[in-house]
Design a protein around this motif. Structure first.
Motif, short mmCIF file in Angstrom:
data_model
loop_
_atom_site.label_atom_id
_atom_site.label_comp_id
_atom_site.label_asym_id
_atom_site.label_seq_id
_atom_site.Cartn_x
_atom_site.Cartn_y
_atom_site.Cartn_z
N ASP A 264 46.26 49.79 44.94
CA ASP A 264 45.58 50.19 44.75
C ASP A 264 45.02 49.92 43.60
O ASP A 264 44.15 50.68 43.06
N LEU A 265 45.50 49.14 43.01
CA LEU A 265 45.44 48.12 41.28
C LEU A 265 43.55 48.08 41.93
O LEU A 265 42.47 48.13 41.30
N ILE A 266 43.51 47.44 42.92
CA ILE A 266 42.44 47.19 43.61
C ILE A 266 41.56 47.94 44.08
O ILE A 266 39.84 47.57 43.15
N GLU A 267 41.42 48.38 44.27
CA GLU A 267 40.80 49.94 44.92
C GLU A 267 40.34 49.84 43.65
O GLU A 267 39.02 51.01 43.06
N ARG A 268 41.14 50.42 42.25
CA ARG A 268 40.40 51.44 40.69
C ARG A 268 39.43 50.42 39.94
O ARG A 268 38.62 50.85 39.70
N TYR A 269 39.79 48.99 40.52
CA TYR A 269 39.17 48.08 40.00
C TYR A 269 37.57 48.02 40.63
O TYR A 269 36.46 47.89 39.96
N LEU A 270 37.15 48.32 41.38
CA LEU A 270 36.10 48.11 42.61
C LEU A 270 35.24 49.72 43.09
O LEU A 270 34.42 49.45 42.22
N GLU B 221 44.45 32.62 47.03
CA GLU B 221 44.12 30.80 46.16
C GLU B 221 45.10 31.25 45.27
O GLU B 221 46.04 30.22 44.95
N LYS B 222 45.49 32.03 44.68
CA LYS B 222 46.31 32.61 43.16
C LYS B 222 47.54 31.88 43.66
O LYS B 222 48.91 31.50 43.29
N ALA B 223 47.62 33.04 45.69
CA ALA B 223 49.24 32.96 45.98
C ALA B 223 49.63 32.30 46.83
O ALA B 223 50.52 31.64 47.22
N ALA B 224 48.92 30.92 46.75
CA ALA B 224 49.37 29.59 47.44
C ALA B 224 49.89 29.88 49.02
O ALA B 224 50.56 29.79 49.76
N GLY B 225 48.81 30.95 49.25
CA GLY B 225 49.25 31.77 51.44
C GLY B 225 50.69 32.38 51.40
O GLY B 225 50.82 32.66 52.40
N GLY B 226 50.87 32.96 49.59
CA GLY B 226 51.98 33.91 50.46
C GLY B 226 51.73 35.57 49.97
O GLY B 226 50.63 35.41 50.03
N GLU B 227 52.17 36.25 49.36
CA GLU B 227 52.03 37.54 49.16
C GLU B 227 51.70 37.58 48.08
O GLU B 227 52.75 37.12 46.95
N PRO B 228 50.63 37.94 47.44
CA PRO B 228 50.57 37.83 45.95
C PRO B 228 50.99 39.24 45.27
O PRO B 228 51.14 40.53 46.23
N SER B 229 51.35 39.15 44.53
CA SER B 229 52.24 39.28 43.41
C SER B 229 51.11 40.93 42.72
O SER B 229 50.43 40.01 41.98
N PRO B 230 52.09 41.47 41.76
CA PRO B 230 51.06 42.38 40.98
C PRO B 230 50.82 40.99 39.66
O PRO B 230 49.23 41.86 39.16
N GLU B 231 51.43 40.89 39.20
CA GLU B 231 50.61 39.42 38.43
C GLU B 231 49.63 39.35 38.75
O GLU B 231 48.54 38.76 37.43
N ASP B 232 49.60 38.65 39.75
CA ASP B 232 48.39 37.44 40.69
C ASP B 232 47.31 38.82 40.87
O ASP B 232 46.19 38.21 39.86
N VAL B 233 47.59 39.58 40.59
CA VAL B 233 46.38 40.69 41.26
C VAL B 233 45.84 40.52 39.88
O VAL B 233 44.57 41.19 39.89
N ARG B 234 46.82 41.68 38.52
CA ARG B 234 46.63 41.13 37.44
C ARG B 234 45.41 40.38 36.31
O ARG B 234 44.65 39.75 35.92
N ALA B 235 45.98 39.31 36.85
CA ALA B 235 45.29 38.09 36.67
C ALA B 235 44.00 37.44 37.07
O ALA B 235 43.41 37.24 36.56
N VAL B 236 43.70 37.86 38.84
CA VAL B 236 42.75 37.64 38.88
C VAL B 236 41.75 38.93 38.49
O VAL B 236 40.80 38.89 38.53
N LEU B 237 42.15 40.02 38.69
CA LEU B 237 40.85 41.49 37.82
C LEU B 237 40.25 40.96 36.18
O LEU B 237 39.32 41.14 36.26
N ASP C 171 44.75 49.54 33.08
CA ASP C 171 44.11 50.50 32.11
C ASP C 171 43.01 51.14 32.94
O ASP C 171 42.26 52.53 32.54
N LEU C 172 42.67 50.58 34.06
CA LEU C 172 42.07 51.52 35.05
C LEU C 172 41.64 52.38 35.32
O LEU C 172 42.96 52.86 35.83
N PRO C 173 41.54 53.56 35.26
CA PRO C 173 41.66 55.27 35.61
C PRO C 173 41.94 55.34 36.92
O PRO C 173 41.52 53.91 37.71
#
Length: 340
Positions: A10-16, A45-61, A168-170
């Motif tokens: 959802d966070l990625i969709e809001r950012y896009l 790359e951030k998750a090193a092959g694993g499942e990205p966490s919400p923290e990973d998503v926030r860090a990338v954005l 904070d993304l709407p």
């Protein structure tokens, strides 16, 4: 889909969405697809092959930066006076206003030429071009000044406020909640046209006869009309402000409903003050009509009675339009104001 994965998606969709809406329409789909792929690669790359966490998503954005700044990079624009937060909106409004001013002046000048006779065409054309250039320059200047002030005010808030956070993304609004740009754009265009015509060619508001001689019967008492122009212009400006709110907010919500309600109430009060008063209407309209030789009073229509009722008719139409617009916006604001 577990809650963490759903939150990240959802966070990625809001950012896009926040990036894409600031891009030219013809570029949005391709850039959104490209950006989505880039985010996926960065997450992998951030998750090193694993499942990205919400923290990973926030860090990338956070690494990608504010949507407005990233959109500016995709546009390839370097904005100084008007920053990326407002640049796309500024260009849109500027195009609308300049086109409307040019179109309105062209109509006003054409009507003036017809109503005023040919005269010296070369001189008239020269004055027309001069007036057009002057009006376009003033429109450009005022729009630019307004957005420059908005940019400066926003920059001061950013300096004092907290750092941008992806959380904070709407939310991405539902499709039915979105306001197509064409709606407020059309509203602004027609309102600017009205401003130009009311101020530059009030002689359009009446009945014209073109025969061997030109006859014109105005519907307004021109002296009263001119004294009321500030109030009329205020109504038009409020109308433009309302459309700008729609362009800026881009969706129906409670904030837009509150703004539209307040603007409509003030606009209605001004409209009734001007047009619901018999003073602004030409009291000699019927007499002047009868003086035109080619005009025949309709036998089965009491024109005298209905002309006297014009202020009442205008008031009814104004109130009805205001109520419908306000209630529709409030209903949509309540329906779509929460969540997506």
């Amino acid at each position: 889909m577990d809650s963490n994965k759903k939150y990240g998606a959802d966070l990625i969709e809001r950012y896009l969405y926040a990036v894409a809406k600031r891009l030219p329409k013809e570029q949005r789909a391709d850039i959104e697809k490209e950006l989505a792929g880039l985010i996926d690669d960065m997450l992998a790359e951030k998750a090193a092959g694993g499942e990205p966490s919400p923290e990973d998503v926030r860090a990338v954005l956070l690494e990608l930066g504010k949507p407005a700044d990233l959109a500016a990079k995709y546009r390839g624009s370097k904005n100084c006076l008007i920053g990326p937060d407002y640049y796309g909106f500024y260009i849109t409004v500027l195009k609308i206003v300049l086109a409307a001013v040019a179109g309105g002046l062209a109509i006003a000048l054409t009507i003036g030429a017809i109503a005023g006779g040919r005269g010296n065409l070369l001189e008239y054309f020269g004055n027309a071009v001069s007036n057009l250039v002057s009006a376009l320059f003033q429109a450009f200047a005022w729009v630019t000044v307004v957005f420059a002030l908005m940019q400066r005010y926003n920059a001061k808030i950013d300096e004092k406020g907290k750092q941008w956070n992806p959380s904070d993304l709407p939310e991405v609004p539902a499709k039915k909640a979105r306001i197509p740009k064409s709606e407020p754009v059309a509203g602004i265009v027609f309102t600017v046209l009205a401003i130009v015509l009311f101020n530059g060619a009030p002689e359009i508001f009446g009945i014209h006869w073109f025969g061997e001689t030109h006859a014109f019967v105005p519907i307004f008492d021109m002296d009263v009309f001119r004294s009321m122009l500030p109030f009329i212009n205020a109504v038009f400006v409020l109308g433009i402000v309302k459309e700008l709110f729609k362009l800026a907010i881009e969706k129906y919500n409670l904030k837009l409903a509150a703004a539209v309600t307040a603007i409509n109430i003030v606009s209605l009060a001004l409209t009734l003050h001007v047009f619901a008063s018999p003073a602004i209407w030409n009291a000699d309209f019927i007499t002047q009509l009868q003086a035109v030789q080619s005009f025949a009073m309709p036998a089965d229509f009491d024109l005298v009675y209905h002309w006297g009722r014009v202020p009442h008719y205008v008031a009814v139409v104004a109130v009805f339009g205001c109520v419908v617009d306000t209630m529709t916006t409030i209903a949509k604001g309540i329906r779509y104001g929460r969540g997506r």
